[in-house]
Scaffold this motif. Structure first.
Motif, PDB file in Angstrom:
ATOM      1  N   THR A 151       0.982 100.571   8.923  1.00  0.00           N
ATOM      2  CA  THR A 151       0.947  99.462   7.980  1.00  0.00           C
ATOM      3  C   THR A 151      -0.474  98.943   7.826  1.00  0.00           C
ATOM      4  O   THR A 151      -1.187  98.780   8.815  1.00  0.00           O
ATOM      5  CB  THR A 151       1.833  98.312   8.480  1.00  0.00           C
ATOM      6  OG1 THR A 151       3.160  98.797   8.684  1.00  0.00           O
ATOM      7  CG2 THR A 151       1.862  97.161   7.492  1.00  0.00           C
ATOM      8  N   THR A 152      -0.854  98.684   6.582  1.00  0.00           N
ATOM      9  CA  THR A 152      -2.123  98.019   6.291  1.00  0.00           C
ATOM     10  C   THR A 152      -1.808  96.768   5.489  1.00  0.00           C
ATOM     11  O   THR A 152      -1.070  96.838   4.502  1.00  0.00           O
ATOM     12  CB  THR A 152      -3.050  98.929   5.458  1.00  0.00           C
ATOM     13  OG1 THR A 152      -3.278 100.137   6.183  1.00  0.00           O
ATOM     14  CG2 THR A 152      -4.375  98.247   5.171  1.00  0.00           C
ATOM     15  N   ILE A 153      -2.357  95.652   5.935  1.00  0.00           N
ATOM     16  CA  ILE A 153      -2.220  94.403   5.179  1.00  0.00           C
ATOM     17  C   ILE A 153      -3.438  94.317   4.267  1.00  0.00           C
ATOM     18  O   ILE A 153      -4.570  94.228   4.742  1.00  0.00           O
ATOM     19  CB  ILE A 153      -2.121  93.185   6.106  1.00  0.00           C
ATOM     20  CG1 ILE A 153      -0.890  93.333   7.008  1.00  0.00           C
ATOM     21  CG2 ILE A 153      -2.063  91.891   5.292  1.00  0.00           C
ATOM     22  CD1 ILE A 153      -0.781  92.268   8.092  1.00  0.00           C
ATOM     23  N   ARG A 154      -3.205  94.384   2.943  1.00  0.00           N
ATOM     24  CA  ARG A 154      -4.299  94.397   1.976  1.00  0.00           C
ATOM     25  C   ARG A 154      -4.692  93.013   1.506  1.00  0.00           C
ATOM     26  O   ARG A 154      -5.747  92.834   0.915  1.00  0.00           O
ATOM     27  CB  ARG A 154      -3.913  95.239   0.756  1.00  0.00           C
ATOM     28  CG  ARG A 154      -3.610  96.682   1.073  1.00  0.00           C
ATOM     29  CD  ARG A 154      -3.433  97.541  -0.185  1.00  0.00           C
ATOM     30  NE  ARG A 154      -2.914  96.876  -1.352  1.00  0.00           N
ATOM     31  CZ  ARG A 154      -1.638  96.839  -1.713  1.00  0.00           C
ATOM     32  NH1 ARG A 154      -0.719  97.420  -0.969  1.00  0.00           N
ATOM     33  NH2 ARG A 154      -1.257  96.233  -2.804  1.00  0.00           N
ATOM     34  N   GLY A 155      -3.841  92.036   1.717  1.00  0.00           N
ATOM     35  CA  GLY A 155      -4.092  90.675   1.259  1.00  0.00           C
ATOM     36  C   GLY A 155      -2.824  89.867   1.440  1.00  0.00           C
ATOM     37  O   GLY A 155      -1.862  90.334   2.045  1.00  0.00           O
ATOM     38  N   VAL A 156      -2.825  88.678   0.907  1.00  0.00           N
ATOM     39  CA  VAL A 156      -1.658  87.818   1.016  1.00  0.00           C
ATOM     40  C   VAL A 156      -0.491  88.488   0.290  1.00  0.00           C
ATOM     41  O   VAL A 156      -0.579  88.779  -0.904  1.00  0.00           O
ATOM     42  CB  VAL A 156      -1.935  86.427   0.415  1.00  0.00           C
ATOM     43  CG1 VAL A 156      -0.682  85.558   0.460  1.00  0.00           C
ATOM     44  CG2 VAL A 156      -3.075  85.753   1.153  1.00  0.00           C
ATOM     45  N   ASN A 157       0.563  88.787   1.030  1.00  0.00           N
ATOM     46  CA  ASN A 157       1.777  89.416   0.488  1.00  0.00           C
ATOM     47  C   ASN A 157       1.540  90.797  -0.123  1.00  0.00           C
ATOM     48  O   ASN A 157       2.306  91.232  -0.987  1.00  0.00           O
ATOM     49  CB  ASN A 157       2.464  88.497  -0.527  1.00  0.00           C
ATOM     50  CG  ASN A 157       2.991  87.240   0.121  1.00  0.00           C
ATOM     51  OD1 ASN A 157       3.360  87.225   1.279  1.00  0.00           O
ATOM     52  ND2 ASN A 157       3.004  86.161  -0.629  1.00  0.00           N
ATOM     53  N   LYS A 158       0.489  91.496   0.310  1.00  0.00           N
ATOM     54  CA  LYS A 158       0.187  92.839  -0.192  1.00  0.00           C
ATOM     55  C   LYS A 158       0.088  93.794   1.000  1.00  0.00           C
ATOM     56  O   LYS A 158      -0.705  93.558   1.913  1.00  0.00           O
ATOM     57  CB  LYS A 158      -1.115  92.857  -0.976  1.00  0.00           C
ATOM     58  CG  LYS A 158      -1.068  92.027  -2.236  1.00  0.00           C
ATOM     59  CD  LYS A 158      -2.398  92.062  -2.953  1.00  0.00           C
ATOM     60  CE  LYS A 158      -2.347  91.183  -4.194  1.00  0.00           C
ATOM     61  NZ  LYS A 158      -3.631  91.202  -4.911  1.00  0.00           N
ATOM     62  N   PHE A 159       0.888  94.863   0.963  1.00  0.00           N
ATOM     63  CA  PHE A 159       0.976  95.790   2.085  1.00  0.00           C
ATOM     64  C   PHE A 159       0.927  97.233   1.606  1.00  0.00           C
ATOM     65  O   PHE A 159       1.411  97.541   0.518  1.00  0.00           O
ATOM     66  CB  PHE A 159       2.297  95.593   2.848  1.00  0.00           C
ATOM     67  CG  PHE A 159       2.529  94.173   3.267  1.00  0.00           C
ATOM     68  CD1 PHE A 159       2.038  93.700   4.468  1.00  0.00           C
ATOM     69  CD2 PHE A 159       3.243  93.308   2.452  1.00  0.00           C
ATOM     70  CE1 PHE A 159       2.252  92.400   4.850  1.00  0.00           C
ATOM     71  CE2 PHE A 159       3.461  91.991   2.826  1.00  0.00           C
ATOM     72  CZ  PHE A 159       2.960  91.535   4.037  1.00  0.00           C
ATOM     73  N   THR A 160       0.372  98.107   2.446  1.00  0.00           N
ATOM     74  CA  THR A 160       0.459  99.541   2.237  1.00  0.00           C
ATOM     75  C   THR A 160       1.120 100.141   3.464  1.00  0.00           C
ATOM     76  O   THR A 160       0.733  99.838   4.593  1.00  0.00           O
ATOM     77  CB  THR A 160      -0.937 100.177   2.058  1.00  0.00           C
ATOM     78  OG1 THR A 160      -1.571  99.589   0.928  1.00  0.00           O
ATOM     79  CG2 THR A 160      -0.824 101.689   1.862  1.00  0.00           C
ATOM     80  N   SER A 167      14.138  90.071  -5.550  1.00  0.00           N
ATOM     81  CA  SER A 167      13.617  88.827  -6.106  1.00  0.00           C
ATOM     82  C   SER A 167      12.265  88.467  -5.489  1.00  0.00           C
ATOM     83  O   SER A 167      11.501  87.708  -6.075  1.00  0.00           O
ATOM     84  CB  SER A 167      14.610  87.682  -5.894  1.00  0.00           C
ATOM     85  OG  SER A 167      14.783  87.420  -4.513  1.00  0.00           O
ATOM     86  N   ARG A 168      11.957  89.027  -4.325  1.00  0.00           N
ATOM     87  CA  ARG A 168      10.670  88.761  -3.663  1.00  0.00           C
ATOM     88  C   ARG A 168       9.620  89.814  -3.993  1.00  0.00           C
ATOM     89  O   ARG A 168       8.458  89.648  -3.669  1.00  0.00           O
ATOM     90  CB  ARG A 168      10.853  88.730  -2.145  1.00  0.00           C
ATOM     91  CG  ARG A 168      11.722  87.568  -1.693  1.00  0.00           C
ATOM     92  CD  ARG A 168      11.412  87.099  -0.306  1.00  0.00           C
ATOM     93  NE  ARG A 168      10.009  86.757  -0.162  1.00  0.00           N
ATOM     94  CZ  ARG A 168       9.265  87.125   0.881  1.00  0.00           C
ATOM     95  NH1 ARG A 168       9.772  87.825   1.852  1.00  0.00           N
ATOM     96  NH2 ARG A 168       7.999  86.765   0.955  1.00  0.00           N
ATOM     97  N   VAL A 169      10.023  90.918  -4.632  1.00  0.00           N
ATOM     98  CA  VAL A 169       9.105  92.015  -4.900  1.00  0.00           C
ATOM     99  C   VAL A 169       8.450  91.830  -6.269  1.00  0.00           C
ATOM    100  O   VAL A 169       9.124  91.774  -7.289  1.00  0.00           O
ATOM    101  CB  VAL A 169       9.834  93.381  -4.848  1.00  0.00           C
ATOM    102  CG1 VAL A 169       8.886  94.503  -5.241  1.00  0.00           C
ATOM    103  CG2 VAL A 169      10.399  93.618  -3.452  1.00  0.00           C
ATOM    104  N   ASN A 170       7.125  91.722  -6.269  1.00  0.00           N
ATOM    105  CA  ASN A 170       6.376  91.649  -7.514  1.00  0.00           C
ATOM    106  C   ASN A 170       6.121  93.054  -8.050  1.00  0.00           C
ATOM    107  O   ASN A 170       6.284  93.312  -9.231  1.00  0.00           O
ATOM    108  CB  ASN A 170       5.055  90.905  -7.297  1.00  0.00           C
ATOM    109  CG  ASN A 170       4.318  90.645  -8.570  1.00  0.00           C
ATOM    110  OD1 ASN A 170       4.921  90.377  -9.600  1.00  0.00           O
ATOM    111  ND2 ASN A 170       3.004  90.745  -8.526  1.00  0.00           N
ATOM    112  N   SER A 171       5.735  93.962  -7.145  1.00  0.00           N
ATOM    113  CA  SER A 171       5.558  95.358  -7.540  1.00  0.00           C
ATOM    114  C   SER A 171       5.690  96.262  -6.321  1.00  0.00           C
ATOM    115  O   SER A 171       5.435  95.844  -5.191  1.00  0.00           O
ATOM    116  CB  SER A 171       4.198  95.583  -8.209  1.00  0.00           C
ATOM    117  OG  SER A 171       3.151  95.408  -7.281  1.00  0.00           O
TER     118      SER A 171
END
Length: 77
Positions: free
Chosen positions: A22-31, A54-58
């Motif tokens: 897991t990589t945290i790319r930013g607030v609420n952004k993950f790879t 409902s929580r997924v933006n993309s």
């Protein structure tokens, strides 16, 4: 590696059925990265997040033959 990332790696690995990094790319952004071109594992991660759609933006799945890895990019609201 922080405990939070370790815990996320363990949880996502159980869901995917293989090791996940897991990589945290930013607030609420993950790879989430899976070794090898593993579309099944990537789809399992995708499906996990879509349960809370409902929580997924993309969300995007990419298979990279050069890196020999599958990536799931998730951005939450």
């Amino acid at each position: 590696m922080t405990t939070t990332i370790q815990q996320m790696n363990e949880k996502m690995s159980k869901i995917a059925g293989t090791n996940v990094e897991t990589t945290i790319r930013g607030v609420n952004k993950f790879t989430f990265m899976v070794d090898g071109l593993n579309e099944v594992a990537a789809r399992k991660i995708n499906d996990f997040f879509m349960l809370e759609s409902s929580r997924v933006n993309s969300i995007e799945i990419t298979n990279d033959a050069e890196c020999d890895a599958s990536f799931v990019y998730v951005e939450l609201n």
